[in-house]
Design a protein around this motif. Structure first.
Motif, mmCIF file in Angstrom:
data_model
loop_
_atom_site.group_PDB
_atom_site.id
_atom_site.type_symbol
_atom_site.label_atom_id
_atom_site.label_comp_id
_atom_site.label_asym_id
_atom_site.label_seq_id
_atom_site.Cartn_x
_atom_site.Cartn_y
_atom_site.Cartn_z
ATOM 1 N N ASP A 1 26.133 -17.497 12.447
ATOM 2 C CA ASP A 1 27.160 -18.652 12.971
ATOM 3 C C ASP A 1 25.839 -19.738 13.668
ATOM 4 O O ASP A 1 26.859 -20.279 14.892
ATOM 5 C CB ASP A 1 28.659 -18.505 13.024
ATOM 6 N N LEU A 2 25.127 -19.038 14.364
ATOM 7 C CA LEU A 2 24.147 -19.934 15.296
ATOM 8 C C LEU A 2 24.333 -21.609 15.049
ATOM 9 O O LEU A 2 24.790 -22.258 16.068
ATOM 10 C CB LEU A 2 22.671 -18.907 15.314
ATOM 11 N N ALA A 3 24.158 -22.019 14.006
ATOM 12 C CA ALA A 3 24.030 -23.290 14.257
ATOM 13 C C ALA A 3 25.583 -23.959 14.739
ATOM 14 O O ALA A 3 25.286 -24.693 15.072
ATOM 15 C CB ALA A 3 23.485 -24.274 12.565
ATOM 16 N N SER A 4 26.184 -23.462 13.934
ATOM 17 C CA SER A 4 27.538 -24.025 13.937
ATOM 18 C C SER A 4 27.954 -24.222 15.737
ATOM 19 O O SER A 4 28.512 -25.208 16.306
ATOM 20 C CB SER A 4 28.018 -23.691 12.969
ATOM 21 N N ARG A 5 27.522 -22.708 16.204
ATOM 22 C CA ARG A 5 27.909 -22.997 17.420
ATOM 23 C C ARG A 5 27.726 -22.975 18.290
ATOM 24 O O ARG A 5 27.996 -24.021 19.315
ATOM 25 C CB ARG A 5 28.357 -21.453 18.120
ATOM 26 N N LEU A 6 26.036 -23.360 18.092
ATOM 27 C CA LEU A 6 25.582 -24.569 19.184
ATOM 28 C C LEU A 6 24.982 -26.132 18.996
ATOM 29 O O LEU A 6 25.746 -26.615 20.033
ATOM 30 C CB LEU A 6 23.379 -24.407 18.583
ATOM 31 N N ILE A 7 25.760 -25.932 18.056
ATOM 32 C CA ILE A 7 26.437 -27.594 17.363
ATOM 33 C C ILE A 7 27.614 -28.319 17.961
ATOM 34 O O ILE A 7 28.106 -29.328 19.057
ATOM 35 C CB ILE A 7 26.230 -28.442 16.376
ATOM 36 N N ASP A 8 28.759 -26.969 17.653
ATOM 37 C CA ASP A 8 29.511 -27.591 18.588
ATOM 38 C C ASP A 8 30.012 -26.985 19.837
ATOM 39 O O ASP A 8 30.817 -28.445 20.955
ATOM 40 C CB ASP A 8 31.137 -25.588 18.184
ATOM 41 N N ALA A 9 28.865 -26.465 20.900
ATOM 42 C CA ALA A 9 28.368 -26.416 22.589
ATOM 43 C C ALA A 9 27.869 -27.906 22.678
ATOM 44 O O ALA A 9 28.719 -28.381 23.606
ATOM 45 C CB ALA A 9 28.518 -25.345 22.683
ATOM 46 N N MET A 10 27.225 -28.551 21.724
ATOM 47 C CA MET A 10 26.356 -29.445 21.875
ATOM 48 C C MET A 10 27.577 -30.742 22.023
ATOM 49 O O MET A 10 27.014 -31.347 22.979
ATOM 50 C CB MET A 10 25.009 -30.076 21.135
ATOM 51 N N MET A 11 28.188 -31.339 21.220
ATOM 52 C CA MET A 11 29.289 -31.626 20.848
ATOM 53 C C MET A 11 30.342 -31.728 21.694
ATOM 54 O O MET A 11 30.816 -32.908 22.167
ATOM 55 C CB MET A 11 29.268 -31.643 19.660
ATOM 56 N N ALA A 12 31.039 -30.359 22.539
ATOM 57 C CA ALA A 12 31.888 -30.380 23.857
ATOM 58 C C ALA A 12 31.598 -31.253 24.720
ATOM 59 O O ALA A 12 32.125 -31.371 24.974
ATOM 60 C CB ALA A 12 32.526 -29.060 23.764
ATOM 61 N N ALA A 13 30.091 -30.448 25.044
ATOM 62 C CA ALA A 13 29.789 -30.862 26.203
ATOM 63 C C ALA A 13 29.115 -32.089 26.722
ATOM 64 O O ALA A 13 28.397 -32.652 27.342
ATOM 65 C CB ALA A 13 28.721 -29.975 27.251
ATOM 66 N N ASP A 14 29.240 -32.812 25.576
ATOM 67 C CA ASP A 14 27.754 -34.127 25.042
ATOM 68 C C ASP A 14 26.816 -34.092 25.561
ATOM 69 O O ASP A 14 25.865 -34.723 26.449
ATOM 70 C CB ASP A 14 28.640 -35.426 25.469
ATOM 71 N N ALA A 15 26.157 -33.012 25.104
ATOM 72 C CA ALA A 15 24.684 -32.404 26.158
ATOM 73 C C ALA A 15 23.795 -33.557 24.927
ATOM 74 O O ALA A 15 24.303 -33.598 23.578
ATOM 75 C CB ALA A 15 24.829 -31.771 26.253
ATOM 76 N N HIS A 16 22.378 -33.253 25.533
ATOM 77 C CA HIS A 16 21.618 -33.496 23.646
ATOM 78 C C HIS A 16 20.625 -32.226 23.188
ATOM 79 O O HIS A 16 19.530 -31.935 22.878
ATOM 80 C CB HIS A 16 21.007 -34.054 24.525
ATOM 81 N N ALA A 17 21.180 -31.194 24.332
ATOM 82 C CA ALA A 17 20.255 -29.868 23.804
ATOM 83 C C ALA A 17 21.941 -28.986 23.755
ATOM 84 O O ALA A 17 22.702 -28.741 24.275
ATOM 85 C CB ALA A 17 19.546 -29.666 23.826
ATOM 86 N N ALA A 18 21.305 -28.160 23.365
ATOM 87 C CA ALA A 18 21.798 -26.385 23.062
ATOM 88 C C ALA A 18 20.912 -25.034 22.749
ATOM 89 O O ALA A 18 20.279 -25.538 22.199
ATOM 90 C CB ALA A 18 23.112 -26.358 22.358
ATOM 91 N N ALA A 19 21.423 -23.840 23.610
ATOM 92 C CA ALA A 19 21.099 -22.795 23.646
ATOM 93 C C ALA A 19 22.296 -21.466 23.684
ATOM 94 O O ALA A 19 23.347 -21.499 24.003
ATOM 95 C CB ALA A 19 20.251 -22.638 25.285
ATOM 96 N N ALA A 20 21.846 -20.441 23.246
ATOM 97 C CA ALA A 20 22.258 -19.066 23.429
ATOM 98 C C ALA A 20 23.179 -18.634 24.009
ATOM 99 O O ALA A 20 21.664 -18.232 24.944
ATOM 100 C CB ALA A 20 22.810 -18.618 22.059
#
Length: 208
Positions: free
Chosen positions: A112-131
């Motif tokens: 679930d790496l991709a889905s959780r990175l996307i979720d985190a990015m969208m929730a934070a309104d960021a332009h990137a995400a990292a684990a």
């Protein structure tokens, strides 16, 4: 600023296999055996269902990697210049707006790496995400827009090579995988491979 949520087809998965493998005696880590299979196969099997396409970033054995039927790229500059160089080449080669980077030596990649990175990015309104694993960032497990390619090229030219420093400068959203103890375990030596092999059977069964 809100942004559209990336779909699976919007993301190119990038397996970073361009290192020297010093701690493995100089062998190509992506092709090193682990539980009866090359490490690259473990990573491909876990990453492919999460993205629209795959790229392998490799600076040697390109023909062997190409045999897996995916695109193979190399660093734009000669030598082994670290993960950031592979990320820059992938940003330039990708035909999607996003890349999801992972190392070639992590056989227990979260499904679930991709889905959780996307979720985190969208929730934070960021332009990137990292684990992250607790407080520890895992900078090569990152969801990045290819629009960062010019900035990354400039930073590499200026002497930036530490991937963690560069990723942190992007102020990424963070997705914590603390509940998955082996998520970011990596193979750095034959001893690591022997130690982690017993966990591999259960991981393989869980993905069938």
């Amino acid at each position: 600023m809100s942004r559209a949520r990336p779909n699976q087809s919007d993301i190119t998965g990038v397996i970073l296999a361009g290192g020297r493998g010093r701690r493995m005696g100089g062998i190509d880590k992506g092709l090193a055996p682990f539980a009866g299979r090359p490490l690259i196969e473990w990573v491909m099997d876990a990453l492919a269902p999460q993205v629209g396409s795959l790229i392998i970033s490799a600076n040697r054995n390109q023909e062997t990697y190409a045999g897996y039927g995916v695109a193979v790229i190399s660093d734009l500059d000669a030598g082994f210049n670290g993960p950031l160089a592979g990320m820059r080449s992938a940003m330039r080669a990708a035909r999607t707006d996003w890349i999801l980077t992972v190392p070639c030596d992590g056989p227990f990649l979260p499904s679930d790496l991709a889905s959780r990175l996307i979720d985190a990015m969208m929730a934070a309104d960021a332009h990137a995400a990292a684990a992250t694993y607790g407080e520890r960032i895992q900078p090569v497990y990152a969801l990045l827009p290819v629009a960062l390619e010019r900035e990354l090229s400039d930073d590499l030219a200026a002497g930036t090579h530490k991937v963690a420093d560069w990723i942190i400068r992007q102020r990424p959203a963070l997705a914590d995988f603390s509940e998955q103890p082996n998520a970011f375990a990596n193979i750095n030596s034959p001893a690591d491979a022997e130690k982690m092999a017993p966990d591999a059977a259960g991981t393989a069964r869980s993905r069938r």
